[in-house]
Design a protein around this motif. Structure first.
Motif, PDB file in Angstrom:
ATOM      1  N   TYR A  94       0.842  -1.200   0.000  1.00  0.00           N
ATOM      2  CA  TYR A  94       0.000   0.000   0.000  1.00  0.00           C
ATOM      3  C   TYR A  94       0.873   1.243   0.000  1.00  0.00           C
ATOM      4  N   ASP A  95       0.439   2.258  -0.715  1.00  0.00           N
ATOM      5  CA  ASP A  95       1.114   3.553  -0.669  1.00  0.00           C
ATOM      6  C   ASP A  95       0.908   4.170   0.709  1.00  0.00           C
ATOM      7  N   PRO A  96       1.868   4.965   1.176  1.00  0.00           N
ATOM      8  CA  PRO A  96       1.722   5.613   2.478  1.00  0.00           C
ATOM      9  C   PRO A  96       0.439   6.431   2.557  1.00  0.00           C
ATOM     10  N   GLY A  97      -0.274   6.315   3.691  1.00  0.00           N
ATOM     11  CA  GLY A  97      -1.487   7.084   3.922  1.00  0.00           C
ATOM     12  C   GLY A  97      -2.758   6.459   3.368  1.00  0.00           C
ATOM     13  N   LYS A  98      -2.615   5.422   2.534  1.00  0.00           N
ATOM     14  CA  LYS A  98      -3.808   4.772   1.973  1.00  0.00           C
ATOM     15  C   LYS A  98      -4.501   3.949   3.062  1.00  0.00           C
ATOM     16  N   GLN A  99      -5.792   3.740   2.883  1.00  0.00           N
ATOM     17  CA  GLN A  99      -6.534   2.933   3.836  1.00  0.00           C
ATOM     18  C   GLN A  99      -6.749   1.536   3.279  1.00  0.00           C
ATOM     19  N   ALA A 100      -6.598   0.557   4.159  1.00  0.00           N
ATOM     20  CA  ALA A 100      -6.847  -0.845   3.819  1.00  0.00           C
ATOM     21  C   ALA A 100      -8.049  -1.300   4.625  1.00  0.00           C
ATOM     22  N   THR A 101      -8.994  -1.932   3.958  1.00  0.00           N
ATOM     23  CA  THR A 101     -10.177  -2.461   4.633  1.00  0.00           C
ATOM     24  C   THR A 101     -10.144  -3.975   4.532  1.00  0.00           C
ATOM     25  N   ILE A 102     -10.255  -4.641   5.686  1.00  0.00           N
ATOM     26  CA  ILE A 102     -10.193  -6.100   5.752  1.00  0.00           C
ATOM     27  C   ILE A 102     -11.466  -6.602   6.417  1.00  0.00           C
ATOM     28  N   ASN A 103     -12.086  -7.596   5.793  1.00  0.00           N
ATOM     29  CA  ASN A 103     -13.299  -8.197   6.323  1.00  0.00           C
ATOM     30  C   ASN A 103     -12.973  -9.614   6.794  1.00  0.00           C
ATOM     31  N   ALA A 104     -13.320  -9.926   8.044  1.00  0.00           N
ATOM     32  CA  ALA A 104     -13.140 -11.281   8.572  1.00  0.00           C
ATOM     33  C   ALA A 104     -14.395 -12.087   8.254  1.00  0.00           C
ATOM     34  N   ILE A 105     -14.205 -13.277   7.669  1.00  0.00           N
ATOM     35  CA  ILE A 105     -15.331 -14.105   7.233  1.00  0.00           C
ATOM     36  C   ILE A 105     -15.234 -15.463   7.933  1.00  0.00           C
ATOM     37  N   PRO A 106     -16.096 -15.687   8.939  1.00  0.00           N
ATOM     38  CA  PRO A 106     -16.029 -16.971   9.647  1.00  0.00           C
ATOM     39  C   PRO A 106     -16.600 -18.115   8.811  1.00  0.00           C
ATOM     40  N   ASP A 107     -16.021 -19.298   9.005  1.00  0.00           N
ATOM     41  CA  ASP A 107     -16.580 -20.512   8.405  1.00  0.00           C
ATOM     42  C   ASP A 107     -17.874 -20.860   9.144  1.00  0.00           C
ATOM     43  N   GLU A 108     -18.639 -21.793   8.559  1.00  0.00           N
ATOM     44  CA  GLU A 108     -19.845 -22.266   9.228  1.00  0.00           C
ATOM     45  C   GLU A 108     -19.446 -22.860  10.583  1.00  0.00           C
ATOM     46  N   SER A 109     -20.217 -22.614  11.593  1.00  0.00           N
ATOM     47  CA  SER A 109     -19.983 -23.068  12.968  1.00  0.00           C
ATOM     48  C   SER A 109     -18.873 -22.295  13.680  1.00  0.00           C
ATOM     49  N   PHE A 110     -18.465 -21.170  13.121  1.00  0.00           N
ATOM     50  CA  PHE A 110     -17.478 -20.302  13.768  1.00  0.00           C
ATOM     51  C   PHE A 110     -18.000 -18.877  13.777  1.00  0.00           C
ATOM     52  N   VAL A 111     -17.466 -18.071  14.675  1.00  0.00           N
ATOM     53  CA  VAL A 111     -17.784 -16.646  14.728  1.00  0.00           C
ATOM     54  C   VAL A 111     -16.467 -15.875  14.749  1.00  0.00           C
ATOM     55  N   PHE A 112     -16.509 -14.672  14.215  1.00  0.00           N
ATOM     56  CA  PHE A 112     -15.338 -13.802  14.309  1.00  0.00           C
ATOM     57  C   PHE A 112     -15.205 -13.363  15.760  1.00  0.00           C
ATOM     58  N   GLU A 113     -14.001 -13.473  16.302  1.00  0.00           N
ATOM     59  CA  GLU A 113     -13.763 -13.141  17.707  1.00  0.00           C
ATOM     60  C   GLU A 113     -13.104 -11.774  17.869  1.00  0.00           C
ATOM     61  N   LYS A 114     -11.912 -11.576  17.227  1.00  0.00           N
ATOM     62  CA  LYS A 114     -11.181 -10.314  17.392  1.00  0.00           C
ATOM     63  C   LYS A 114      -9.991 -10.273  16.433  1.00  0.00           C
ATOM     64  N   TRP A 115      -9.418  -9.063  16.326  1.00  0.00           N
ATOM     65  CA  TRP A 115      -8.179  -8.862  15.576  1.00  0.00           C
ATOM     66  C   TRP A 115      -7.008  -8.900  16.556  1.00  0.00           C
ATOM     67  N   SER A 116      -5.862  -9.367  16.082  1.00  0.00           N
ATOM     68  CA  SER A 116      -4.642  -9.304  16.896  1.00  0.00           C
ATOM     69  C   SER A 116      -3.467  -8.934  16.008  1.00  0.00           C
ATOM     70  N   GLY A 117      -2.334  -8.697  16.632  1.00  0.00           N
ATOM     71  CA  GLY A 117      -1.155  -8.227  15.914  1.00  0.00           C
ATOM     72  C   GLY A 117      -1.141  -6.710  15.953  1.00  0.00           C
ATOM     73  N   ASP A 118      -1.043  -6.067  14.791  1.00  0.00           N
ATOM     74  CA  ASP A 118      -1.013  -4.609  14.715  1.00  0.00           C
ATOM     75  C   ASP A 118      -2.406  -3.996  14.675  1.00  0.00           C
ATOM     76  N   ALA A 119      -3.421  -4.775  15.016  1.00  0.00           N
ATOM     77  CA  ALA A 119      -4.791  -4.272  15.133  1.00  0.00           C
ATOM     78  C   ALA A 119      -5.422  -4.976  16.326  1.00  0.00           C
ATOM     79  N   SER A 120      -6.424  -4.348  16.893  1.00  0.00           N
ATOM     80  CA  SER A 120      -7.132  -4.966  18.013  1.00  0.00           C
ATOM     81  C   SER A 120      -8.601  -4.610  17.899  1.00  0.00           C
ATOM     82  N   GLY A 121      -9.402  -5.233  18.740  1.00  0.00           N
ATOM     83  CA  GLY A 121     -10.821  -4.945  18.750  1.00  0.00           C
ATOM     84  C   GLY A 121     -11.611  -5.904  17.895  1.00  0.00           C
ATOM     85  N   THR A 122     -12.886  -5.568  17.738  1.00  0.00           N
ATOM     86  CA  THR A 122     -13.815  -6.464  17.061  1.00  0.00           C
ATOM     87  C   THR A 122     -14.476  -5.825  15.839  1.00  0.00           C
ATOM     88  N   ASP A 123     -14.029  -4.634  15.442  1.00  0.00           N
ATOM     89  CA  ASP A 123     -14.611  -4.002  14.255  1.00  0.00           C
ATOM     90  C   ASP A 123     -14.483  -4.938  13.056  1.00  0.00           C
TER      91      ASP A 123
END
Length: 154
Positions: A94-123
């Protein structure tokens, strides 16, 4: 003679610059200096590789170009067990200052829990401003039938 030039012209400078004359057999060096927001990518013409500075033996006239490119940051996306992401797990530039949008997609029988590493939270989706190299992981948890999982903002 040694003739040097930067490519693109606003990407940086080369020292020595322009055309310089040397005695036959002399070993000379040339250095590429990227401008802010650019990185040195390599040499073209009568030189190659990424050594910087580079040494040249003046056994004939030489014409070299220092290639520069826009600085980019890398985003490494990892998906834990039980899901994937969009964009897919991998490393992206990515070029500096650009925004990256990432969507977490759970498999069947799973739920998205949280982000870790250089991101946190549940957004979800998560939007990051690329101001450095980043590595993030989408974490998933098994969902249990008959139990409702709720999350609240941190």
């Amino acid at each position: 003679s040694l003739t040097t030039s930067p490519n693109p012209a606003d990407g940086g400078t080369v020292n020595p610059s322009g055309q310089t004359w040397y005695m036959m057999g002399k070993v000379v060096s040339a250095e590429a200096k990227p401008n802010s927001g650019y990185v040195f990518k390599g040499w073209n013409g009568d030189a190659s590789g990424t050594d910087n500075p580079i040494s040249l033996t003046m056994d004939s006239p030489k014409n070299i170009t220092a290639d520069f490119g826009l600085m980019q940051y890398s985003l490494t996306i990892v998906a834990g067990l039980g899901g994937t992401t969009d964009p897919k797990p991998g490393t992206y530039a990515y070029d500096p200052g650009k925004q990256a949008t990432i969507n977490a997609i759970p498999d069947e029988s799973f739920v998205f829990e949280k982000w870790s590493g250089d991101a946190s939270g549940t957004d979800n989706p998560l939007t990051l401003t690329m101001d450095s190299d980043k590595s993030i992981t989408a974490n998933f948890a098994a969902s249990v039938p008959g139990i409702t999982v709720t999350t609240s903002p941190p």
